[in-house]
Motif scaffolding. Structure first.
Motif, short mmCIF file in Angstrom:
data_model
loop_
_atom_site.label_atom_id
_atom_site.label_comp_id
_atom_site.label_asym_id
_atom_site.label_seq_id
_atom_site.Cartn_x
_atom_site.Cartn_y
_atom_site.Cartn_z
N ALA A 2 2.20 -13.34 61.08
CA ALA A 2 2.87 -13.40 59.77
C ALA A 2 3.29 -14.84 59.57
O ALA A 2 4.12 -15.36 60.32
N THR A 3 2.68 -15.49 58.59
CA THR A 3 2.89 -16.94 58.45
C THR A 3 3.38 -17.27 57.05
O THR A 3 2.86 -16.73 56.07
N PHE A 4 4.37 -18.13 56.97
CA PHE A 4 5.03 -18.42 55.70
C PHE A 4 5.09 -19.91 55.40
O PHE A 4 5.09 -20.74 56.31
N SER A 5 5.21 -20.22 54.10
CA SER A 5 5.58 -21.55 53.65
C SER A 5 6.57 -21.37 52.50
O SER A 5 6.30 -20.62 51.56
N CYS A 6 7.71 -22.05 52.59
CA CYS A 6 8.68 -21.97 51.49
C CYS A 6 8.69 -23.28 50.70
O CYS A 6 9.61 -23.55 49.96
N SER A 7 7.60 -24.09 50.87
CA SER A 7 7.50 -25.33 50.11
C SER A 7 6.95 -25.00 48.73
O SER A 7 5.77 -24.62 48.60
N GLY A 8 7.76 -25.16 47.71
CA GLY A 8 7.31 -24.86 46.35
C GLY A 8 6.10 -25.69 45.95
O GLY A 8 5.26 -25.25 45.16
N LEU A 9 5.96 -26.89 46.52
CA LEU A 9 4.87 -27.79 46.14
C LEU A 9 3.54 -27.38 46.74
O LEU A 9 2.50 -27.93 46.39
N ILE A 10 3.58 -26.44 47.67
CA ILE A 10 2.33 -25.97 48.27
C ILE A 10 2.06 -24.57 47.73
O ILE A 10 2.82 -23.63 47.98
N SER A 11 0.97 -24.46 46.97
CA SER A 11 0.66 -23.18 46.32
C SER A 11 0.13 -22.19 47.36
O SER A 11 -0.28 -22.58 48.46
N ALA A 12 0.10 -20.92 46.96
CA ALA A 12 -0.45 -19.90 47.86
C ALA A 12 -1.92 -20.22 48.17
O ALA A 12 -2.38 -20.03 49.30
N ASP A 13 -2.65 -20.72 47.17
CA ASP A 13 -4.06 -21.09 47.37
C ASP A 13 -4.21 -22.18 48.41
O ASP A 13 -5.06 -22.11 49.30
N LEU A 14 -3.38 -23.21 48.26
CA LEU A 14 -3.46 -24.33 49.20
C LEU A 14 -3.06 -23.86 50.60
O LEU A 14 -3.71 -24.21 51.60
N PHE A 15 -2.04 -23.03 50.67
CA PHE A 15 -1.60 -22.53 51.97
C PHE A 15 -2.71 -21.71 52.63
O PHE A 15 -2.96 -21.81 53.83
N ALA A 39 2.74 -32.32 55.14
CA ALA A 39 3.22 -30.94 55.31
C ALA A 39 2.05 -30.03 55.67
O ALA A 39 2.15 -29.19 56.56
N CYS A 40 0.91 -30.23 54.99
CA CYS A 40 -0.27 -29.39 55.27
C CYS A 40 -0.73 -29.56 56.70
O CYS A 40 -1.12 -28.59 57.37
N ARG A 41 -0.67 -30.80 57.19
CA ARG A 41 -1.05 -31.01 58.60
C ARG A 41 -0.09 -30.26 59.52
O ARG A 41 -0.49 -29.65 60.51
N GLY A 42 1.20 -30.29 59.18
CA GLY A 42 2.20 -29.56 59.98
C GLY A 42 1.92 -28.06 59.99
O GLY A 42 1.91 -27.43 61.05
N TYR A 43 1.65 -27.50 58.80
CA TYR A 43 1.36 -26.07 58.72
C TYR A 43 0.09 -25.74 59.51
O TYR A 43 0.00 -24.72 60.18
N LEU A 45 5.80 -16.93 61.91
CA LEU A 45 6.07 -18.37 61.73
C LEU A 45 6.78 -18.54 60.38
O LEU A 45 6.17 -18.34 59.34
N ASP A 46 8.05 -18.87 60.43
CA ASP A 46 8.82 -19.01 59.18
C ASP A 46 9.54 -20.35 59.17
O ASP A 46 10.77 -20.41 59.25
N PRO A 47 8.77 -21.44 59.09
CA PRO A 47 9.36 -22.77 59.23
C PRO A 47 10.20 -23.18 58.02
O PRO A 47 10.08 -22.57 56.95
N PRO A 48 11.04 -24.20 58.19
CA PRO A 48 11.77 -24.74 57.04
C PRO A 48 10.78 -25.41 56.09
O PRO A 48 9.61 -25.57 56.41
#
Ligand code: SAH
Length: 401
Positions: free
Chosen positions: A341-354, A319-323, A304-307
């Motif tokens: 394999a799941t990704f987030s390229c949103s800088g505003l969402i930290s690795a912890d939050l993700f 965004a968190c609901r979307g993820y 999952l490699d969303p925009p």
């Protein structure tokens, strides 16, 4: 124009971030502006007592009022400065030893390479530059000349079409800035795999260069050989092509863009692979995943490699609901022992939050999930310690049972 046209004094007690070498100075920290600096002009930043702190470039239209370039009062911001920073970026990329297996990678990662607002990517014999700020816009000719001198490309494409330019009061520019125009589809190589890239019309500068190491990590033969592989948000094939190279039995690529999928299919052929078993599905990823869930379809590995879902602080919750939805749906399509394999390229969402979001998705899906590898952007997209914002891509490779 390299001369200093203004001096900004900070409010008392607001010098800490500058002393800590964070390259952004926000409007709220500034007490006074002396001189008449125009957008993009060089200014000096002084503390409340008039002592020099740093030099940077100014933009009254942006909340990021100054982007800092140097903390040394004696350093001139002249042609030699820009040349020197670009030469340094070149040395650092050479040390990564990416060529010849990889011919496309990031040369300049903006703030993280000491060049706020400037991105430069290399695609074979061509360069793609993005000027994101008024300060870079003001130095563009100097920078283009230095790029030509240092890398001697066949041509330089300017893709100054990112949304952030609006905040700087700058127009959209998409042009060949110097030299030859690239072919409509330029073939580059990443870890020995060929990809066709459209430099003037593709996403970002044409390709998602930041995922290179993750494509390798996720598609190790022991993960993908003889497995079914679902490549969601496939763009021009990325992870899916690596999976094919490493022995995946069947790959399904999903993307909302027909053009991207057409290029993905072309890219498979370009590598000499005949894959009648693979599928290219144009559609909304959420709908496609729901359809698979409703028809009890499973895949051994899902990417999952969303925009980017979060463009500003206001977007973070949505965004968190979307993820969460996306990951919840994907988890339900994996057999025990399957990989996500799941990704987030949103800088505003930290690795912890993700990770917390992923936890919520796992609990709701009723699945146990182990992180077996944490993933991040490639080393040609360095993270500057004084600028944590330069870390934006995060991902987890998970085993699910
Ligand atoms: N994984 C890719 C990069 C993905 S970029 C690689 O390795 O190169 C994100 C992709 O998501 C883009 O190609 C975009 O067209 C696609 N996209 C955006 N919204 C979508 C949606 N709702 N459903 C499916 N694809 C979407």
């Amino acid at each position: 124009m390299h001369s200093i046209t203004g001096q900004l004094s900070l409010k008392p007690g607001r010098e800490k971030s500058v002393l800590n070498r964070h390259p952004w100075l926000f409007s709220g920290a500034i007490a006074r502006v002396e001189g008449e600096p125009q957008p993009g002009d060089l200014v000096q930043v002084l503390d409340g007592n008039g002592r020099f702190l740093a030099t940077g470039y100014f933009n009254p239209h942006s909340q990021i009022r100054v982007r800092l370039l140097s903390w040394d009062a004696d350093e001139l911001i002249d042609d030699g400065f820009w040349n020197g920073r670009l030469q340094q970026a070149k040395r650092h990329r050479q040390q990564l030893n990416l060529e010849p297996a990889t011919t496309a990678y990031r040369l300049v990662h903006a703030e993280a390479d000491g060049l706020p607002g400037l991105i430069v990517d290399k695609y074979g014999d061509f360069l793609v530059m993005q000027s994101l700020t008024a300060g870079i816009e003001a130095q563009k000719e100097t920078i283009l000349a230095a790029l030509n001198q240092i890398w001697q490309p066949k041509g330089i494409v300017e893709r100054s079409d990112a949304d952030v330019r609006q905040k700087e009061g700058l127009p959209v520019i998409n042009r060949v800035a110097s030299g030859e125009a690239p072919p409509e589809t330029l073939v580059i190589q990443e870890n020995g795999i060929q990809f066709g890239v459209n430099l003037l019309g593709g996403h970002k500068s044409g390709f998602y260069l930041d995922q290179r190491e993750n494509r390798t990590a996720v598609t190790q033969p022991h993960h993908v050989a003889n497995k079914t592989f679902l490549n969601v948000f496939a763009y021009t094939g990325g992870f899916g092509l690596y999976a094919i190279a490493n022995g995946a039995q069947q790959v399904t690529h999903v993307d909302s863009s027909y053009d991207a999928l057409a290029l993905a299919e072309q890219n498979v052929g370009c590598n000499g692979w005949k894959r009648p078993q693979d599928e290219y599905l144009a559609g909304d990823a959420f709908e496609v995943l729901r359809h698979y869930r409703d028809t009890n379809q499973t895949f051994d590995i899902i990417v999952l490699d969303p925009p980017k879902f979060a463009h500003s602080q206001r977007d973070v919750e949505r965004a968190c609901r979307g993820y969460k939805d996306l990951n919840w749906l994907a988890l339900r399509l994996l057999p025990p022992g399957g990989l996500l394999a799941t990704f987030s390229c949103s800088g505003l969402i930290s690795a912890d939050l993700f990770q917390k979001v992923l936890f919520g998705a796992a609990v709701d899906a009723g699945r146990q999930v182990q992180i077996i590898q944490t993933l991040t952007q490639g080393p040609d997209h360095p993270v500057l310690l004084t600028f944590p914002e330069s870390a934006y891509l995060k991902g987890f490779l998970c085993r699910v049972w």
